[in-house]
Motif scaffolding. Structure first.
Motif, PDB file in Angstrom:
ATOM      1  N   ASN A 101       2.519  15.433  -2.616  1.00 30.72           N
ATOM      2  CA  ASN A 101       3.714  15.449  -1.768  1.00 30.72           C
ATOM      3  C   ASN A 101       4.513  16.739  -1.873  1.00 30.72           C
ATOM      4  O   ASN A 101       5.215  17.104  -0.925  1.00 30.72           O
ATOM      5  N   TYR A 102       4.463  17.430  -3.019  1.00 35.10           N
ATOM      6  CA  TYR A 102       5.281  18.624  -3.222  1.00 35.10           C
ATOM      7  C   TYR A 102       4.449  19.805  -3.713  1.00 35.10           C
ATOM      8  O   TYR A 102       4.930  20.648  -4.450  1.00 35.10           O
ATOM      9  N   GLY A 103       3.199  19.867  -3.318  1.00 36.87           N
ATOM     10  CA  GLY A 103       2.327  20.925  -3.808  1.00 36.87           C
ATOM     11  C   GLY A 103       2.702  22.310  -3.338  1.00 36.87           C
ATOM     12  O   GLY A 103       2.221  23.297  -3.885  1.00 36.87           O
ATOM     13  N   ASP A 104       3.589  22.403  -2.327  1.00 38.74           N
ATOM     14  CA  ASP A 104       3.949  23.717  -1.795  1.00 38.74           C
ATOM     15  C   ASP A 104       5.196  24.309  -2.428  1.00 38.74           C
ATOM     16  O   ASP A 104       5.655  25.374  -2.017  1.00 38.74           O
ATOM     17  N   LEU A 105       5.777  23.633  -3.422  1.00 40.87           N
ATOM     18  CA  LEU A 105       7.000  24.147  -4.032  1.00 40.87           C
ATOM     19  C   LEU A 105       6.702  25.378  -4.887  1.00 40.87           C
ATOM     20  O   LEU A 105       5.762  25.368  -5.685  1.00 40.87           O
ATOM     21  N   PRO A 106       7.512  26.435  -4.767  1.00 36.00           N
ATOM     22  CA  PRO A 106       7.301  27.618  -5.607  1.00 36.00           C
ATOM     23  C   PRO A 106       7.979  27.457  -6.966  1.00 36.00           C
ATOM     24  O   PRO A 106       8.734  26.511  -7.207  1.00 36.00           O
ATOM     25  N   ASP A 107       7.728  28.399  -7.868  1.00 41.05           N
ATOM     26  CA  ASP A 107       8.384  28.465  -9.185  1.00 41.05           C
ATOM     27  C   ASP A 107       8.091  27.209  -9.997  1.00 41.05           C
ATOM     28  O   ASP A 107       7.152  26.470  -9.722  1.00 41.05           O
ATOM     29  N   CYS A 108       8.886  26.979 -11.030  1.00 40.92           N
ATOM     30  CA  CYS A 108       8.642  25.886 -11.979  1.00 40.92           C
ATOM     31  C   CYS A 108       9.517  24.681 -11.622  1.00 40.92           C
ATOM     32  O   CYS A 108      10.716  24.816 -11.388  1.00 40.92           O
ATOM     33  N   SER A 128       7.712  29.202 -17.261  1.00 42.16           N
ATOM     34  CA  SER A 128       8.950  29.816 -16.791  1.00 42.16           C
ATOM     35  C   SER A 128      10.094  28.821 -16.865  1.00 42.16           C
ATOM     36  O   SER A 128       9.895  27.620 -17.074  1.00 42.16           O
ATOM     37  N   GLU A 129      11.294  29.305 -16.681  1.00 37.11           N
ATOM     38  CA  GLU A 129      12.479  28.460 -16.658  1.00 37.11           C
ATOM     39  C   GLU A 129      12.436  27.568 -15.406  1.00 37.11           C
ATOM     40  O   GLU A 129      12.289  28.067 -14.290  1.00 37.11           O
ATOM     41  N   PRO A 130      12.545  26.248 -15.553  1.00 35.69           N
ATOM     42  CA  PRO A 130      12.532  25.371 -14.370  1.00 35.69           C
ATOM     43  C   PRO A 130      13.717  25.665 -13.466  1.00 35.69           C
ATOM     44  O   PRO A 130      14.818  25.950 -13.923  1.00 35.69           O
ATOM     45  N   VAL A 131      13.467  25.574 -12.160  1.00 32.57           N
ATOM     46  CA  VAL A 131      14.520  25.852 -11.170  1.00 32.57           C
ATOM     47  C   VAL A 131      14.977  24.589 -10.452  1.00 32.57           C
ATOM     48  O   VAL A 131      15.911  24.643  -9.665  1.00 32.57           O
TER      49      VAL A 131
END
Length: 605
Positions: free
Chosen positions: A173-180, A284-287
């Protein structure tokens, strides 16, 4: 593995039983047909009574839904599953399984002979180390799930675990989210924290669950667990701390205090896991943070973690890319969707290959199930061989005679049907031509009055905007009057149907009636006489300057007009926007502003 039949996905949680029925739709996606959630109470988290309680709840759900599906995918509860991420040194592919088995012996807190374990290689680090998710569950737990399925007359296909199911549901459902991104699933007895970053995933199980809130409140208020749970769900919220007025209800105040203490402990574990992920896993730091699980819906939970972690927080929607059957109650689904991540992850296992695929079915159970499934075929095959040997010759003779007789009988009927089919084709073509002509006439009649409707609606929008401004400013000055009118109207973004290319703005032109055959050029090529169509109208509006009442009044008027146009069904909210600056006219005590109004349907000129 692709399966088009209807099937069940069941999450045997510590606090509730979640059941969903899925099927594969025509596009190859997942469709939800029904769902149900049954609370298990305190017995659901106790080993002695858990199996009987869960079986009773499962039978009740099957009876209530009336489902005919028999295949079932299950998810074992988090508190009965051991999971751990391990890193392996770079080795030859042939030695990976041997090294993972060694790691399982070192990390699983039970003898391997007493557990069912599986692993998934999730990728490799920059240094070439293999990142492996290792999970294990006692064989007796899986055998209990198998017994419950057999008692309910269901066929157990696979046994998954919560972290893997949540991972598959989130990536789908959210595979396109960038970053962490972090996903926090707050369960009844345990919680799962997952990190997603650039195709990588990391998971940790936290031994904190919302049942502890209920137990502490029940002990403090001297209530039974079931009553305390009901009050927690109905009245509970997470206290935000600081100076605030406590609720009048003593129970509500106690729940809020206990819930904040629990969330604080959970936040400490989340923060420690985040530091481990960044330091040991190179993350990385989660956003952002997504919340899921039944306990996450307690009011102010999202605000608590947003304040503590200083990141945006929203609730996980596992049905974002899942089709919902019209028979499903969307209002009820919206209230509990955040807690159904595991069942969606289980459903995806029948859809296609998933990022994390595990099956904690004991080999003995798999062999026994395979044998039972094939046993009727063995018996049937033996009987068939005996019967076929004596009947083949007789059948061939009878079949040949029967086919010859049927062909002779059917030839006259086929000829009659062919004649009727030809007649039907001719009649149907005439019907299609008539329908097409009627549709064209209807379109002409509708468009004939469309200009008048647009101009009338422009006037209504300005009147509504004036009324809204009067109501808003009447509190500051009684009897205030607002005036808004159109000073200039220009047709913009004109397109010709033949080419689709824009031309310069043009004034409004009357639309000829469909019967105006005497208009010059009506007999020419349709592409040459096609009327241009306008998709936007550019307005220059003038309004009474009310900045003496409120310094922001003129801006409010312009945005009130914009909002009124965007909310009107005749106009397109996406292309409707303000243009240029607000220009005051001190001489006339007015000001002007521009607005581009998009039309839902282009206007023929």
């Amino acid at each position: 593995m692709l399966n088009t039949k209807s099937f069940l996905a069941v999450d045997f949680g510590a606090g509730s039983l979640k059941v969903a029925e899925f099927e594969i739709n025509e596009a190859g996606g997942l469709r939800l047909k029904s769902f149900s959630i049954k609370p298990l109470g305190l017995e659901g988290a106790q080993e002695s009574s858990r199996e009987a309680t869960a079986l009773k709840a499962l039978r009740e759900v099957l009876a209530e839904t009336g489902t005919k599906a028999r295949d079932i995918n299950v998810c074992a509860p988090g508190f009965q599953v051991f999971s751990k991420f391990v890193k392996l040194p770079p080795v030859d592919a042939g030695k990976v399984t041997q090294i993972i088995q060694y790691e399982a012996q070192q990390n699983v807190p039970f003898p391997l002979a007493e557990v069912v374990w599986d692993y998934q290689i999730l990728g490799s680090s920059t240094g070439g180390e293999l990142e492996v998710l290792l999970v294990a569950i006692k064989s007796e737990v899986v055998e209990g799930l198998f017994r419950m399925a057999e008692e309910a007359k269901l066929r157990l296909q696979l046994c998954d675990v919560s972290p893997a199911a949540l991972c598959n549901a989130f990536r789908y459902n959210y595979g396109d989210l960038p970053d962490c991104t972090m996903l926090l699933d707050i369960g009844a007895k345990t919680s799962n924290l997952l990190f997603f970053e650039n195709g990588k995933v990391f998971s940790r199980s936290i031994s904190l669950g919302a049942n502890s809130i209920t137990q502490d409140f029940a002990h403090e208020a001297k209530l039974k667990f079931e009553i305390a749970e009901q009050k927690k769900v109905a009245e509970g919220f997470v206290s935000l701390g600081g100076a605030y007025e406590e609720p009048e209800s003593e129970h509500q105040a106690a729940i809020a205090k206990i819930a904040r203490q629990f969330m604080t402990k959970l936040h400490i574990q989340v923060n420690q896991t985040k530091q481990f992920y960044r330091g040991q896993q190179g993350g990385s730091e989660p956003v952002r943070l997504f919340l899921s699980g039944g306990a996450s819906i307690m009011p102010y939970t999202a605000q608590f973690f947003a304040e503590k972690l200083n990141v945006p927080v929203e609730y996980f929607n596992p049905f974002r890319n899942v089709q919902i059957d019209p028979a499903v109650n969307l209002e009820e689904l919206a209230r509990v969707a955040h807690s159904l991540g595991e069942v969606v992850g289980l459903g995806l296992r029948n859809l296609a290959n998933c990022p994390v695929e595990m099956n904690l079915m004991p080999s003995s159970t798999l062999r026994w199930r395979t044998f039972n499934e094939k046993k009727p075929y063995f018996i049937f095959t033996l009987l068939s061989l005996v019967a076929v040997a004596g009947a083949v010759g007789f059948l061939f003779q009878k079949l040949a005679e029967s086919k010859e007789n049927e062909i002779k009988d059917l030839e006259p009927q086929v000829q009659k049907l062919k004649t009727k089919a030809d007649q039907f084709d001719r009649t149907y073509k005439k019907l299609q031509a008539t329908q097409k002509e009627a549709a064209q006439i209807t379109s002409w009649m509708e468009k004939r009055y469309y200009w008048g409707d647009v101009l009338t609606e422009l006037r209504r929008v300005l009147i509504r905007s004036e009324d809204d401004i009067k109501k808003k400013l009447s509190a500051q000055r009684a009897g205030v009057e607002a005036g808004i009118w159109i000073e200039q109207l220009t047709i913009g973004a004109v397109q010709t149907p033949a080419t689709g290319r824009g031309v310069t703005p043009a004034p409004v032109m009357p639309v000829p009636s469909p019967g105006d055959s005497d208009v010059p050029g009506t007999e020419a090529n349709p592409a040459a006489t096609a009327k241009p169509a306008a998709s936007t109208i550019t307005l220059i509006c003038r309004a009474v300057n009310l900045s003496s009442v409120d310094s922001a009044a003129n801006t409010d008027i312009a945005y009130a007009v914009l909002k009124a146009f965007q909310e009107d069904p005749l106009f397109d909210p996406k292309t409707t926007q303000l243009r240029g600056d607000i220009t005051p006219d001190d001489v006339t005590g007015t000001f002007t502003f521009g607005i581009t109004v998009g039309l839902q349907n282009p206007l023929n000129l």
